[in-house]
Write a protein that holds these residues in place. Structure first.
Motif, mmCIF file in Angstrom:
data_model
loop_
_atom_site.group_PDB
_atom_site.id
_atom_site.type_symbol
_atom_site.label_atom_id
_atom_site.label_comp_id
_atom_site.label_asym_id
_atom_site.label_seq_id
_atom_site.Cartn_x
_atom_site.Cartn_y
_atom_site.Cartn_z
ATOM 1 N N ASP A 119 0.826 -1.203 0.000
ATOM 2 C CA ASP A 119 0.000 0.000 0.000
ATOM 3 C C ASP A 119 0.863 1.258 0.000
ATOM 4 O OD1 ASP A 119 -2.613 0.844 -0.232
ATOM 5 O OD2 ASP A 119 -2.829 1.274 1.900
ATOM 6 N N TRP A 120 2.126 1.119 -0.424
ATOM 7 C CA TRP A 120 3.019 2.268 -0.489
ATOM 8 C C TRP A 120 2.417 3.348 -1.388
ATOM 9 C CZ3 TRP A 120 5.201 3.806 -5.193
ATOM 10 C CH2 TRP A 120 6.103 4.873 -5.110
ATOM 11 N N ARG A 121 2.397 4.569 -0.898
ATOM 12 C CA ARG A 121 1.918 5.733 -1.665
ATOM 13 C C ARG A 121 0.583 5.459 -2.347
ATOM 14 N NH1 ARG A 121 2.523 10.939 -2.259
ATOM 15 N NH2 ARG A 121 2.506 10.810 -4.526
ATOM 16 N N ARG A 122 -0.308 4.776 -1.646
ATOM 17 C CA ARG A 122 -1.633 4.457 -2.183
ATOM 18 C C ARG A 122 -1.537 3.609 -3.448
ATOM 19 N NH1 ARG A 122 -5.357 6.378 0.505
ATOM 20 N NH2 ARG A 122 -6.958 6.083 -1.086
ATOM 21 N N SER A 123 -0.506 2.743 -3.490
ATOM 22 C CA SER A 123 -0.277 1.906 -4.672
ATOM 23 C C SER A 123 -1.490 1.056 -5.024
ATOM 24 C CB SER A 123 0.932 0.989 -4.442
ATOM 25 O OG SER A 123 2.126 1.692 -4.544
ATOM 26 N N ALA A 124 -2.123 0.469 -4.019
ATOM 27 C CA ALA A 124 -3.238 -0.437 -4.298
ATOM 28 C C ALA A 124 -4.367 0.302 -5.014
ATOM 29 C CB ALA A 124 -3.738 -1.076 -3.005
ATOM 30 N N ASP A 125 -4.739 1.471 -4.499
ATOM 31 C CA ASP A 125 -5.820 2.233 -5.122
ATOM 32 C C ASP A 125 -5.422 2.728 -6.504
ATOM 33 O OD1 ASP A 125 -7.366 1.872 -2.871
ATOM 34 O OD2 ASP A 125 -6.809 3.782 -1.971
ATOM 35 N N ARG A 144 -0.270 -7.583 -8.790
ATOM 36 C CA ARG A 144 0.415 -8.469 -7.845
ATOM 37 C C ARG A 144 1.110 -7.607 -6.798
ATOM 38 N NH1 ARG A 144 -0.405 -13.243 -10.097
ATOM 39 N NH2 ARG A 144 -0.382 -13.459 -12.379
ATOM 40 N N SER A 145 0.675 -7.775 -5.550
ATOM 41 C CA SER A 145 1.174 -6.944 -4.460
ATOM 42 C C SER A 145 2.251 -7.680 -3.682
ATOM 43 C CB SER A 145 0.020 -6.564 -3.528
ATOM 44 O OG SER A 145 0.472 -5.741 -2.485
ATOM 45 N N GLY A 164 13.578 -8.484 -12.443
ATOM 46 C CA GLY A 164 12.788 -8.442 -13.667
ATOM 47 C C GLY A 164 11.558 -9.326 -13.626
ATOM 48 N N ARG A 165 10.985 -9.490 -12.422
ATOM 49 C CA ARG A 165 9.843 -10.397 -12.263
ATOM 50 C C ARG A 165 8.525 -9.612 -12.347
ATOM 51 N NH1 ARG A 165 11.209 -12.806 -6.657
ATOM 52 N NH2 ARG A 165 9.169 -13.787 -6.950
ATOM 53 N N TYR A 166 8.335 -8.907 -13.427
ATOM 54 C CA TYR A 166 7.151 -8.068 -13.602
ATOM 55 C C TYR A 166 7.065 -7.663 -15.069
ATOM 56 C CZ TYR A 166 10.327 -4.182 -14.227
ATOM 57 O OH TYR A 166 11.306 -3.354 -14.726
ATOM 58 N N ASP A 167 5.915 -7.163 -15.470
ATOM 59 C CA ASP A 167 5.758 -6.505 -16.772
ATOM 60 C C ASP A 167 5.674 -4.991 -16.567
ATOM 61 O OD1 ASP A 167 5.646 -8.917 -18.331
ATOM 62 O OD2 ASP A 167 3.588 -9.189 -17.646
ATOM 63 N N LEU A 168 4.731 -4.585 -15.714
ATOM 64 C CA LEU A 168 4.597 -3.193 -15.302
ATOM 65 C C LEU A 168 4.816 -3.123 -13.800
ATOM 66 C CD1 LEU A 168 1.303 -2.158 -17.181
ATOM 67 C CD2 LEU A 168 3.660 -1.680 -17.900
ATOM 68 N N ALA A 169 5.319 -1.991 -13.336
ATOM 69 C CA ALA A 169 5.495 -1.806 -11.898
ATOM 70 C C ALA A 169 5.273 -0.343 -11.557
ATOM 71 C CB ALA A 169 6.884 -2.250 -11.451
ATOM 72 N N LEU A 170 4.642 -0.105 -10.420
ATOM 73 C CA LEU A 170 4.410 1.256 -9.940
ATOM 74 C C LEU A 170 5.473 1.564 -8.895
ATOM 75 C CD1 LEU A 170 2.611 3.761 -9.983
ATOM 76 C CD2 LEU A 170 1.170 2.680 -8.259
ATOM 77 N N THR A 171 6.347 2.516 -9.196
ATOM 78 C CA THR A 171 7.451 2.803 -8.293
ATOM 79 C C THR A 171 7.803 4.284 -8.395
ATOM 80 O OG1 THR A 171 9.709 2.132 -7.664
ATOM 81 C CG2 THR A 171 9.179 2.102 -10.013
ATOM 82 N N SER A 172 8.960 4.677 -7.854
ATOM 83 C CA SER A 172 9.328 6.092 -7.867
ATOM 84 C C SER A 172 10.841 6.234 -7.889
ATOM 85 C CB SER A 172 8.761 6.814 -6.638
ATOM 86 O OG SER A 172 9.437 6.396 -5.463
#
Length: 276
Positions: A119-125, A144-145, A164-172
């Motif tokens: 739930d970092w930086r409202r990642s889930a929402d 995938r959380s 590299g275990r992802y296609d898209l990722a939400l990060t900063s």
């Protein structure tokens, strides 16, 4: 809230807390920081290797709406991944255009793993909102959380990004005031020797970054870094969503509280005064 009870003089707020503070007419202080949130693409995956696909993904995301509804305006949409205007790219991100995105993406029927750090930086929402927007243009993004230490962990310990275990990722990313970005996007900046967990490589970008680092004359330096930024904006190994804003509720009696863009909240503590 402790602020309403007089137990606190300042508190950082996130998400719905900002709504509560506004409804209570609390004094808010906000500043735009140097931290940029972005959607990262694993370009080693065949589905995301083509820059036209990544640009269509950017067209599918309403960044202004995301900043307003999910982040409660604690995110300022941006086209780049730097802070200093003198080095900003001239090229802009594709405008929000779901119809244009669908023309590229719908025939591909992409199915992507979308990694977030709990739930970092409202990642889930934010991920739910982004996945829904992608669904509307024909892309299935399965969220995938992961625990934060796994998401950002080292490759050898099973880290999601570095491995590299992802296609898209939400990060900063937290860029410094210096415009160098070679340690994040350079061809040789692969983990653990750098932050390029996207697997992206463009020799022209490396050339322009090296030219910027070698230049001392301001105009030549800015020209090189702007050219490198234009390549990032065209190729989009990451899709910038916005610069983070730090939002604080501050008690009326506290004077002189002025957080700065580098998130150094106590940099001027000697100027603070608490009225009786």
């Amino acid at each position: 809230m402790e602020l309403l009870a007089g137990e606190l003089d300042a508190a950082v707020l996130t998400g719905p807390q900002i709504d509560v503070a506004r409804s209570r007419a609390l004094r808010l202080v906000a500043t735009t920081t140097n931290v940029v949130d972005y959607l990262q693409c694993n370009v080693r995956r065949a589905a995301l290797r083509d820059a036209r696909v990544r640009r269509a993904l950017a067209q599918a995301i309403d960044r202004a709406r995301l900043a307003r509804t999910i982040y409660r305006d604690a995110l300022v949409p941006t086209d780049g991944v730097g802070l200093e205007p003198a080095f900003a790219a001239r090229r802009r991100l594709p405008a929000y255009d779901p119809a244009a995105a669908a023309r590229v993406l719908a025939p591909l029927r992409l199915q992507l793993d979308f990694a977030i750090a709990g739930d970092w930086r409202r990642s889930a929402d934010a991920a739910v909102e982004i996945a829904d927007e992608l669904r509307r243009v024909g892309v299935t993004a399965t969220i995938r959380s992961y625990a934060e230490d796994t998401f950002w962990g080292a490759r050898e310990s099973g880290g999601i990004l570095e491995g590299g275990r992802y296609d898209l990722a939400l990060t900063s990313w937290s860029p410094t005031l210096d415009p160098d970005r070679s340690y994040l996007f350079g061809c040789t900046a692969t983990p653990p020797g750098g932050g390029n967990s996207m697997g992206w490589c463009d020799p022209a970008f490396d050339r322009d970054e090296a030219a910027g680092a070698a230049a001392y004359e301001p105009v030549a330096r800015a020209r090189a870094y702007r050219a490198a930024g234009d390549i990032l904006a065209e190729q989009l190994p990451v899709i910038p969503l916005g610069l983070e804003r730090s939002v604080y509720a501050v008690a009326p009696r506290l004077r002189g509280f002025r957080p700065n863009p580098l998130a150094r909240d106590f940099w001027n503590a000697w100027e603070w005064k608490v009225a009786p």
